[in-house]
Write an enzyme that holds these catalytic residues in place. Structure first.
Site, short mmCIF file in Angstrom:
data_model
loop_
_atom_site.label_atom_id
_atom_site.label_comp_id
_atom_site.label_asym_id
_atom_site.label_seq_id
_atom_site.Cartn_x
_atom_site.Cartn_y
_atom_site.Cartn_z
N GLU A 284 16.06 -50.61 -50.06
CA GLU A 284 15.02 -51.22 -49.22
C GLU A 284 13.65 -50.66 -49.61
O GLU A 284 13.55 -49.59 -50.20
CB GLU A 284 15.28 -50.86 -47.75
CG GLU A 284 16.65 -51.18 -47.23
CD GLU A 284 16.85 -52.66 -46.95
OE1 GLU A 284 15.85 -53.34 -46.72
OE2 GLU A 284 18.01 -53.13 -47.00
N GLY B 180 16.82 -54.62 -55.96
CA GLY B 180 17.30 -55.06 -54.65
C GLY B 180 18.44 -54.22 -54.11
O GLY B 180 19.08 -54.58 -53.12
N ALA C 179 25.72 -67.73 -43.92
CA ALA C 179 25.88 -68.98 -44.68
C ALA C 179 27.16 -68.95 -45.50
O ALA C 179 27.89 -69.94 -45.60
CB ALA C 179 24.65 -69.19 -45.58
N LYS D 277 28.33 -45.10 -40.55
CA LYS D 277 29.66 -45.57 -40.97
C LYS D 277 30.70 -44.49 -40.73
O LYS D 277 31.81 -44.76 -40.25
CB LYS D 277 29.62 -46.00 -42.43
CG LYS D 277 28.74 -47.24 -42.66
CD LYS D 277 28.51 -47.47 -44.14
CE LYS D 277 27.66 -48.72 -44.39
NZ LYS D 277 27.14 -48.75 -45.78
#
Lengths: 439, 439
Positions: free
Chosen positions: B191, B188, B16, B206
């Site tokens: 997880e 937050g 978004a 990574k």
């Protein structure tokens, strides 16, 4: 695919290192670029000079212009330095001949960059200058490509290793500016004529380039407000530490309601900020993008190997066909920029005043600041070592430093308040005024 | 020039935000890229979900594959996540159809990156994934392009914000791992199932990508040695501070005489290093190039705005026609990489052992280390708070931590020495072993 044929003008420490790296990295470069990268022509003032380079098989051109116009050269690398003859005309000739150009020449990019960029655009070739600011720190590429979709609010950094070296030594060893400058000169970190560095002009040149890339404005060194570090004392560095700050010479370009403000000056930065951790000759740039946490890039700002690393990466981009407009967008779309009126600058301030009478002076200063609606974050009246007699009692007649940190206010208000304090005749000498930059 | 027509699969917070940024930056992107960038198609699991987006004039595709194969889409942006269906096949389809692909999907790049890169190469299109590592920190571009001519000796970094947040809180507040993890979950930053982060696997994914770009090796997560942070105690963080170090979960890839060593583990870093200054959820990567001082890139490693910034920059590169091989060189030229045998790792070590009898144990430990030719830089016998009676005298029966820092040695030697100490029955529990990484 055919090799990229590179011609190099200038075989100083950087130029010689570029020749060596291209030779040493032959296979890696070919793999990365999908084609060989080959030095085919070089030139320098003296052909006889010992450089420890094997130049067999490489053409020695009679001058930079001969390389720039040589039909057997695809990419012209300018490592001569200087803003006019011969560097400038040679780059122009190369671009006009449809060759991509790589340069490490910040002074030339700051002065003639727009004209050269327009020429590069017209001929659809690259003008790469990653090494011009922060050597191998990939700040040009980051601004030109890596943040192409991000609105930048502010960019600031330590762009001059000499100044940061001097300020680091002053802070760590309590030495004076003059002592540190002499050491820096002895160690080769400062020029015999240090004014260009310590007065902030080198930083201003680099900042004007970064501001153009960050904000889409025309490069304009003349639009940068500049103050150097010559008035900084060990007292200021000590006070900074006591108050939770560190003193750095920063170049700052920031979007304000009045337009883009570009300024170079000694700056108090919060001790916990990334930029405050940068010591010695190291450079660093912090970029504040709209809505994203700051990005900080840290590394050597000079040195033959670091500079050559950036030059070779720029050459590799040419070999790969990677090309962005030199200032990130077409020259015609770059906005004009005017000099920031510093009296309208807003921010916090560090003020150091030498109080004649240490009893009432702090109160007088506080009153004068209050009259200008300036709020004080902290005020410290310090006892300098020399202002004490043998028993540690203050000598009445010696001026005592009063140090203040203000909350955000306007430069104008600070100037008016200090003029009032000076009219009160409660301080001696000129107040020290250092801007604070929050992270 | 024609607009670049972008199709986006996945409209979570990042997707978004990408739609919003492309809309908001319409003019800047057009100026920078020399052509408009336009979102023409989107898809997501739920069409009905409220996202605060104006999608009028944008096609809603029935699934990712439909966008990937839509002839009216030039650039496919994958922001769905997951390593297989539907993300993987959609990217393959897009590449096979000659579309450039942009993704933020590190798991997918770590697992299927080579196959996808080969496909991108074959079709001469881009596969850009800057957001997959360190969000807006331009580390992929820096390795792929900015250091194209530089031999890299080592790359290491803080690549997981959750772990760095937990370690920062543990250090600053003396809290336990479990307490900090709970807070991170509440805020937050972690997880509900935190294992992927705190056990080091996210960092390993990574790192495997960065190592490939840095060393020209195949991406191979299975070749990374991995240890997480669950065994770290506040005692370790306090001891680190006392000894001039800070504890970070690092991913390290380094060129050794035995080959490229890739490892993820809690690491002691010198307190003065750039990487030690990186606190909270911030990420950072340091690159040591041959002969050049380290380059450190610092910034947010996650977050919708930072991730979208990298995704849009990748899209802008596609619009500009900037294209490098996904892993910096053709897949066929990437070397195989095998797992580093950690027993051959060489470096300094931090050791914390719980001595049963605090009189003679330090001497026994020192002897066992000496037998393996391990030199001790410092040794501290600490008095834990709980091991004292009301008068502050140590309670005889409570184990007392003995903390050692060794000079560089081999992991093998350390393991042998500790086995001997355990056979001596002078310590209780398992020794804590943390590697030191020098800058």
């Amino acid at each position: 695919m055919d090799a990229l044929r590179v011609g190099i003008a200038g075989l100083g420490t950087v130029g010689a290192e570029v020749v060596r790296v291209i030779e040493r990295q032959e296979r890696t470069l070919a793999a990365r670029c999908g084609r060989p990268v080959r030095v085919v022509a070089v030139t320098a003032r003296s052909k006889a000079k010992k450089r420890g380079l094997d130049l067999r098989g490489i053409k020695w051109a009679k001058n930079p212009l001969a390389i720039a116009t040589d039909p057997e050269v695809d990419c012209f690398v300018e490592l001569i330095g200087g803003v006019d003859e011969p560097a400038g005309p040679a780059i122009e000739a190369a671009l006009a001949a449809g060759k991509s150009v790589v340069t490490a020449n910040k002074a030339l990019i700051a002065k003639h960059g727009l004209k050269l960029a327009a020429l590069a655009e017209k001929h659809g070739v690259a003008l790469n200058y990653e090494a011009a600011v922060g050597a191998a720190i990939p700040v040009i590429k980051t601004l030109r490509e890596g943040l192409a979709g991000t609105d930048i609010d502010r960019i600031y950094g330590i762009l001059n290793g000499t100044c940061n070296y001097i300020l680091t030594r002053m802070e760590q060893e309590g030495l004076s500016f003059d002592e540190c400058l002499k050491d820096a000169q002895r160690l080769g970190y400062a020029e015999a004529n240090p004014a260009f560095d310590v007065d902030g002009h080198d930083t201003a040149q680099k900042l004007s380039i970064l501001a153009s890339l960050a904000f889409g404005t025309k490069v304009a060194q003349s639009a940068v407000y500049v103050e150097g570090i010559t008035s900084i004392t060990p007292e200021d560095l000590r006070a900074a530490a006591d108050l939770g700050y560190r003193l750095k010479l920063l170049g700052v370009a920031v979007r304000t309601p009045q337009g883009i403000e570009q300024r170079v000056h000694p700056t108090m930065v919060p001790r916990s900020s990334s930029i405050a951790q940068v010591m010695g000759v190291t450079n660093a740039v912090t970029i504040d993008g709209d809505g994203i946490p700051p990005i900080t890039l840290v590394g050597a700002g000079a040195g033959a190997a670091a500079t050559a690393s950036a030059v070779v990466a720029d050459i590799a981009d040419v070999a790969r066909g990677i090309r962005a407009e030199p200032f990130g967008r077409p020259v015609a779309k770059l906005a004009a920029i005017s000099k920031a009126p510093m009296q309208r600058h807003e921010g916090g301030y560090y003020l150091r005043l030498m109080a004649r009478d240490h009893a009432g002076t702090a109160a007088t200063i506080a009153t004068r600041l209050a009259e200008q609606d300036i709020s004080i974050e902290s005020i410290v009246q310090r006892q300098p070592d020399r202002a004490a007699d043998g028993n540690g009692k203050p000598v009445k007649s010696a001026p005592v430093p009063v140090i203040l940190i203000t909350y955000a206010t306007s430069e104008d208000a600070v100037r008016r308040a200090l003029q009032a304090v000076q009219r009160d005749k409660v301080i001696s000498g000129r107040p020290q005024v250092i801007r604070i930059e929050k992270n």
